[in-house]
Design a protein around this motif. Structure first.
Motif, PDB file in Angstrom:
ATOM      1  N   UNK A 108      -7.773   4.786   3.685  1.00 43.28           N
ATOM      2  CA  UNK A 108      -8.431   3.750   4.480  1.00 43.28           C
ATOM      3  C   UNK A 108      -8.643   4.161   5.929  1.00 43.28           C
ATOM      4  N   UNK A 109      -7.795   5.070   6.439  1.00 36.50           N
ATOM      5  CA  UNK A 109      -7.814   5.366   7.878  1.00 36.50           C
ATOM      6  C   UNK A 109      -8.322   6.756   8.236  1.00 36.50           C
ATOM      7  N   UNK A 110      -8.496   7.623   7.247  1.00 33.08           N
ATOM      8  CA  UNK A 110      -8.844   9.022   7.531  1.00 33.08           C
ATOM      9  C   UNK A 110     -10.124   9.148   8.348  1.00 33.08           C
ATOM     10  N   UNK A 111     -11.071   8.257   8.170  1.00 33.98           N
ATOM     11  CA  UNK A 111     -12.322   8.352   8.906  1.00 33.98           C
ATOM     12  C   UNK A 111     -12.262   7.861  10.334  1.00 33.98           C
ATOM     13  N   UNK A 112     -11.106   7.322  10.739  1.00 34.05           N
ATOM     14  CA  UNK A 112     -10.996   6.736  12.078  1.00 34.05           C
ATOM     15  C   UNK A 112     -10.055   7.496  13.003  1.00 34.05           C
ATOM     16  N   UNK A 113      -9.244   8.401  12.471  1.00 31.89           N
ATOM     17  CA  UNK A 113      -8.266   9.130  13.269  1.00 31.89           C
ATOM     18  C   UNK A 113      -8.473  10.628  13.094  1.00 31.89           C
ATOM     19  N   UNK A 114      -8.873  11.302  14.159  1.00 29.90           N
ATOM     20  CA  UNK A 114      -9.164  12.734  14.088  1.00 29.90           C
ATOM     21  C   UNK A 114      -7.946  13.554  13.705  1.00 29.90           C
ATOM     22  N   UNK A 115      -6.772  13.138  14.172  1.00 31.92           N
ATOM     23  CA  UNK A 115      -5.572  13.960  13.992  1.00 31.92           C
ATOM     24  C   UNK A 115      -4.641  13.407  12.927  1.00 31.92           C
ATOM     25  N   UNK A 116      -5.159  12.598  12.006  1.00 30.25           N
ATOM     26  CA  UNK A 116      -4.304  12.041  10.955  1.00 30.25           C
ATOM     27  C   UNK A 116      -3.819  13.160  10.042  1.00 30.25           C
ATOM     28  N   UNK A 117      -2.516  13.246   9.871  1.00 32.38           N
ATOM     29  CA  UNK A 117      -1.895  14.305   9.084  1.00 32.38           C
ATOM     30  C   UNK A 117      -2.350  14.216   7.621  1.00 32.38           C
ATOM     31  N   UNK A 118      -3.028  15.248   7.097  1.00 26.84           N
ATOM     32  CA  UNK A 118      -3.498  15.176   5.706  1.00 26.84           C
ATOM     33  C   UNK A 118      -2.369  15.142   4.687  1.00 26.84           C
ATOM     34  N   UNK A 119      -1.184  15.620   5.070  1.00 26.52           N
ATOM     35  CA  UNK A 119      -0.059  15.591   4.121  1.00 26.52           C
ATOM     36  C   UNK A 119       0.447  14.166   3.889  1.00 26.52           C
ATOM     37  N   UNK A 120      -0.030  13.218   4.718  1.00 23.52           N
ATOM     38  CA  UNK A 120       0.351  11.816   4.524  1.00 23.52           C
ATOM     39  C   UNK A 120      -0.034  11.352   3.118  1.00 23.52           C
ATOM     40  N   UNK A 121      -1.158  11.862   2.639  1.00 30.08           N
ATOM     41  CA  UNK A 121      -1.647  11.452   1.327  1.00 30.08           C
ATOM     42  C   UNK A 121      -0.746  11.920   0.197  1.00 30.08           C
ATOM     43  N   UNK A 122       0.118  12.882   0.470  1.00 29.64           N
ATOM     44  CA  UNK A 122       0.986  13.439  -0.568  1.00 29.64           C
ATOM     45  C   UNK A 122       2.396  12.860  -0.541  1.00 29.64           C
ATOM     46  N   UNK A 123       2.685  12.003   0.444  1.00 26.27           N
ATOM     47  CA  UNK A 123       4.019  11.421   0.531  1.00 26.27           C
ATOM     48  C   UNK A 123       4.240  10.402  -0.575  1.00 26.27           C
ATOM     49  N   UNK A 124       5.443  10.331  -1.062  1.00 22.43           N
ATOM     50  CA  UNK A 124       5.796   9.300  -2.037  1.00 22.43           C
ATOM     51  C   UNK A 124       6.033   7.973  -1.317  1.00 22.43           C
ATOM     52  N   UNK A 125       5.763   6.881  -2.045  1.00 23.85           N
ATOM     53  CA  UNK A 125       6.060   5.557  -1.500  1.00 23.85           C
ATOM     54  C   UNK A 125       5.070   5.138  -0.440  1.00 23.85           C
ATOM     55  N   UNK A 126       5.451   4.159   0.402  1.00 23.62           N
ATOM     56  CA  UNK A 126       6.680   3.374   0.271  1.00 23.62           C
ATOM     57  C   UNK A 126       6.639   2.453  -0.949  1.00 23.62           C
ATOM     58  N   UNK A 127       7.816   2.087  -1.413  1.00 18.87           N
ATOM     59  CA  UNK A 127       7.905   1.211  -2.571  1.00 18.87           C
ATOM     60  C   UNK A 127       7.371  -0.188  -2.223  1.00 18.87           C
ATOM     61  N   UNK A 146       0.826  -1.196   0.000  1.00 17.94           N
ATOM     62  CA  UNK A 146       0.000   0.000   0.000  1.00 17.94           C
ATOM     63  C   UNK A 146       0.866   1.255   0.000  1.00 17.94           C
ATOM     64  N   UNK A 147       0.442   2.263  -0.741  1.00 18.70           N
ATOM     65  CA  UNK A 147       1.112   3.564  -0.707  1.00 18.70           C
ATOM     66  C   UNK A 147       0.601   4.349   0.494  1.00 18.70           C
ATOM     67  N   UNK A 148       1.313   5.429   0.824  1.00 18.16           N
ATOM     68  CA  UNK A 148       0.841   6.303   1.902  1.00 18.16           C
ATOM     69  C   UNK A 148      -0.554   6.827   1.577  1.00 18.16           C
ATOM     70  N   UNK A 149      -0.811   7.139   0.311  1.00 14.14           N
ATOM     71  CA  UNK A 149      -2.127   7.636  -0.091  1.00 14.14           C
ATOM     72  C   UNK A 149      -3.210   6.609   0.211  1.00 14.14           C
ATOM     73  N   UNK A 150      -2.961   5.356  -0.107  1.00  8.56           N
ATOM     74  CA  UNK A 150      -3.942   4.306   0.141  1.00  8.56           C
ATOM     75  C   UNK A 150      -4.153   4.081   1.636  1.00  8.56           C
ATOM     76  N   UNK A 151      -3.072   4.164   2.409  1.00 14.61           N
ATOM     77  CA  UNK A 151      -3.199   4.039   3.863  1.00 14.61           C
ATOM     78  C   UNK A 151      -4.033   5.194   4.409  1.00 14.61           C
ATOM     79  N   UNK A 152      -3.747   6.401   3.939  1.00 16.61           N
ATOM     80  CA  UNK A 152      -4.514   7.576   4.384  1.00 16.61           C
ATOM     81  C   UNK A 152      -5.997   7.411   4.053  1.00 16.61           C
TER      82      UNK A 152
END
Length: 232
Positions: free
Chosen positions: A17-36, A9-15
């Motif tokens: 899947x989890x954005x609706x469950x974590x109030x303080x999830x960093x939105x910039x996570x979706x813009x990170x490259x990788x992981x390979x 999974x990429x960071x975007x895919x992880x974000x």
């Protein structure tokens, strides 16, 4: 135990899947490259981690082999890539992270080896049955010595007794968190050992699926998508 994983999974895919469950999830996570993509990740490799840093759930790459902040050296002869959830709050290497530095190690799957009646072992590849990301409960720490280099962040995966499905392969399994438990697990306000340990139960029956794979996965030099394909 848990000694080999995959990260597909990429960071975007992880974000996503989890954005609706974590109030303080960093939105910039979706813009990170990788992981390979990685199909045979061993201890001491760099793995993606989500951790609470200054009230924000941020992503980082960490060494999968925890080095305690008080260690005299970044190298340890004792294996710290896993920690038993039943006793981590008591162990010198893990007790402070257990209270203050809990994290999540998101993986797409992991391998476990079953002992065969005639000798030898058969590896199995294990994923969530619904295809979603697996959320391993983990602990992290920072080790640093200015004379050697910059601070190093590292993590461990907590384990628990195997559920009925996994018990046919191994007597231990990673502690797998459900998305709705992430908020409590990652919150700095959760300090009670009993509350924390209540989140570390064996996975519900039916959560996982598994299939036998080629024994070549036992050699960390072997990589590639064929390692996760069902054994013919």
């Amino acid at each position: 135990m848990c000694g080999r994983t995959t990260h597909l999974y990429t960071w975007r895919e992880i974000y996503d899947q989890l954005a609706g469950f974590l109030d303080a999830l960093d939105p910039t996570l979706a813009d990170l490259d990788g992981p390979e993509p990685a199909y045979n990740v061993p201890p001491k490799a760099e793995v993606p981690v989500l951790r609470n840093k200054d009230g924000v759930i941020a992503g980082a790459m960490m060494q999968w082999w925890l080095v305690p902040h008080w260690s005299k050296s970044p190298d340890s002869r004792y294996p710290t890539f896993n920690a038993r959830s039943e006793t981590a709050h008591e162990k010198p290497a893990f007790r402070t992270p257990f209270r203050e530095r809990r994290c999540v190690v998101p993986v797409s799957g992991f391998y476990e080896w079953a002992k065969l009646p005639g000798g030898g072992k058969q590896p199995y590849y294990i994923t969530r049955a619904d295809g979603q990301v697996l959320l391993f409960a983990g602990l992290w720490d920072t080790w640093g010595d200015p004379s050697i280099g910059p601070p190093r962040e590292s993590c461990t995966v907590l384990t628990t007794a195997a559920n009925a499905q996994m018990s046919g392969v191994h007597d231990r399994m990673p502690c797998i968190l459900e998305p709705e438990h992430l908020q409590a697990w990652m919150s700095s306000d959760t300090e009670s050992v009993d509350v924390i340990r209540d989140l570390l139960e064996p996975a519900a029956e039916g959560l996982l699926q598994m299939h036998a794979v080629d024994p070549r996965v036992g050699n960390i030099r072997n990589t590639g998508i064929d390692l996760i394909e069902p054994l013919a």
